[in-house]
Design a protein around this motif. Structure first.
Motif, mmCIF file in Angstrom:
data_model
loop_
_atom_site.group_PDB
_atom_site.id
_atom_site.type_symbol
_atom_site.label_atom_id
_atom_site.label_comp_id
_atom_site.label_asym_id
_atom_site.label_seq_id
_atom_site.Cartn_x
_atom_site.Cartn_y
_atom_site.Cartn_z
ATOM 1 N N GLU A 1 0.820 -1.206 0.000
ATOM 2 C CA GLU A 1 0.000 0.000 0.000
ATOM 3 C C GLU A 1 0.862 1.268 0.000
ATOM 4 O OE1 GLU A 1 -3.177 0.258 -0.350
ATOM 5 O OE2 GLU A 1 -3.453 -1.917 -0.476
ATOM 6 N N ARG A 2 1.920 1.235 0.755
ATOM 7 C CA ARG A 2 2.797 2.412 0.810
ATOM 8 C C ARG A 2 3.471 2.644 -0.542
ATOM 9 N NH1 ARG A 2 7.887 3.185 5.027
ATOM 10 N NH2 ARG A 2 8.602 5.199 4.223
ATOM 11 N N ARG B 1 0.911 4.123 -2.996
ATOM 12 C CA ARG B 1 0.682 5.555 -2.786
ATOM 13 C C ARG B 1 1.852 6.382 -3.306
ATOM 14 N NH1 ARG B 1 -1.039 3.599 2.315
ATOM 15 N NH2 ARG B 1 0.929 4.322 3.235
#
Length: 447
Positions: A424-425, A428
């Motif tokens: 997820e990081r 993003r």
């Protein structure tokens, strides 16, 4: 900006000692200085300085005097190899001796440079616990280190003779090194012996090829066509004899090193003599060398060198970071105010750094965590820094293997970073970068 007070405990070598001695070492003699309480002036201290010859009898007598005087700690300056006789004889007398680097004790500006003042200054630093002692392994490991270091030196010297031989062949217009993988193969050795004996027919010389070299017959004929004359034969004979002598000496050292590892290494952290054939075997059932050999890039010879340089007792290095720092495989931290940067790593132990560099270069080619670590770092930091990073990782593994006899090496795999990545990081981050370039991104999972 206010922060809470932080208490930093002193290290063991930072304790204040009342009865101390320091020796400024030279080749033929040493300037000895003792710092003791002054009986004539209560609360004051005094220094006594005198010269002692660097001979076994004189230093042995000095050791007896220092024991009788109640000296608690002795500091010897590591000047060349002249410190060895002082350290060994005073240590055998039952005294506590520490070796310190001259660079760490003489960097005070404005102080006159004389042997007497150097000895007094060294004694003052010793009594106040301001000196950080160098690592000196116990006697069995020092003997092992002498053998492994001489083997390294002789191996390098043998390489030089092979290079001289190749240069001689180039002078004789013999290009066999362009066809054979090495001049040390049996086929090439037979050809060289035939050349020295007087054979000049390139076809007969090429017919001496063995195994896979037979398929290169035509190329060998071309490579062996040259102008090899009598003086080339005489010089080649001398070089080959030197190489054979070095081979025999290296083999003898290897045998002796194997014997010392059996008799001098018991368990990690306990280097005591032992006649047990399973000496050095921990709960894993493997010797220390066999457990180190499991590390990618580290062979049996490299494991012997590593063990000889750092010793099996890791209690002298409280953490793996201490060992890495001692080996100078991490940058020196320089912090002033809000600015923090890394300084040069320093020289360190050249034998240890050399073998770790070779191990890192070999591990970088493997499909392991070390290989992936090299490939990740080399893209942004360059080859040399990537190799140092891998060498550091190998040394950290060595510390953990030596600190616990039951530990075995287990490779985490080349996909370790991929499996532990924060998806997820990273998603993003990529979306933010594309948005900064003026794109509107819609993300949908793959089918």
């Amino acid at each position: 900006m206010n922060s809470l007070p932080e208490q930093i405990p002193d290290a063991e070598h930072e304790l204040v000692v009342e009865w101390v001695c320091a020796i400024d070492v030279a080749k033929a003699s040493g300037k000895v200085c003792t710092r003791t309480p002054d009986s004539r002036r209560p609360g004051r201290r005094g220094s006594t300085v005198w010269d002692v010859s660097a001979t076994t009898a004189a230093i042995t007598e000095l050791g007896e005097q220092l024991v009788a005087a109640g000296i608690e700690k002795i500091t010897v300056e590591s000047t060349s190899d002249y410190w060895r006789i002082w350290f060994c004889l005073l240590e055998s007398a039952g005294l506590t001796v520490q070796l310190v680097n001259a660079r760490d004790v003489k960097n005070v500006p404005g102080r006159p440079e004389t042997d007497k003042l150097d000895a007094v200054w060294l004694a003052k630093l010793t009594e106040k616990g301001l000196l950080r002692p160098s690592f000196v392994p116990p006697q069995p490991i020092r003997q092992l280190r002498d053998y492994t270091r001489l083997r390294i030196d002789l191996t390098r010297e043998r390489t030089r003779y092979w290079q001289r031989l190749e240069k001689l062949l180039e002078d004789a217009l013999i290009k066999v090194s362009s066809v054979a993988s090495s001049l040390g193969t049996l086929s090439v050795r037979d050809m060289l012996e035939a050349l020295i004996a007087g054979e000049r027919d390139p076809r007969r010389l090429a017919g001496l090829a063995r195994g896979a070299m037979k398929a290169k017959h035509s190329a060998l004929v071309e490579a062996l066509t040259g102008r090899f004359d009598g003086h080339h034969a005489e010089l080649a004979r001398i070089l080959l004899d030197q190489i054979d002598t070095l081979n025999a000496q290296i083999a003898r050292l290897t045998t002796r090193i194997d014997d010392l590892l059996v008799t001098s290494i018991d368990e990690p952290g306990d280097p005591v003599p032992s006649d047990d054939p399973d000496a050095g075997r921990g709960g894993s059932g493997l010797t220390v060398i066999e457990r180190l050999d499991e590390i990618p890039g580290v062979g049996r010879g490299a494991a012997q060198i590593i063990l000889a340089e750092v010793g099996p007792d890791m209690t002298v290095f409280p953490t793996a970071a201490h060992l890495v720092s001692w080996a100078k495989l991490c940058p020196r931290t320089i912090q002033s105010g809000p600015i923090q940067r890394g300084g040069r790593t320093g020289k360190g132990n050249p034998y240890l750094k050399g073998v770790l560099g070779e191990a890192a270069a070999a591990a970088a080619k493997t499909n392991t965590l070390f290989g992936e670590r090299y490939r990740r770092i080399v893209k942004r930091r360059g080859k040399l820094k990537a190799l140092v990073a891998v060498a550091r990782s190998i040394l950290v593994v060595v510390w953990h293997l030596l600190i616990d006899a039951n530990v075995r090496f287990h490779d985490l795999g080349a996909d370790y970073h991929t499996r532990h990545i924060d998806t997820e990081r990273k998603l993003r981050s990529h979306i933010a970068q594309l948005a900064a370039l003026g794109y509107r991104v819609t993300v949908a999972p793959a089918a």
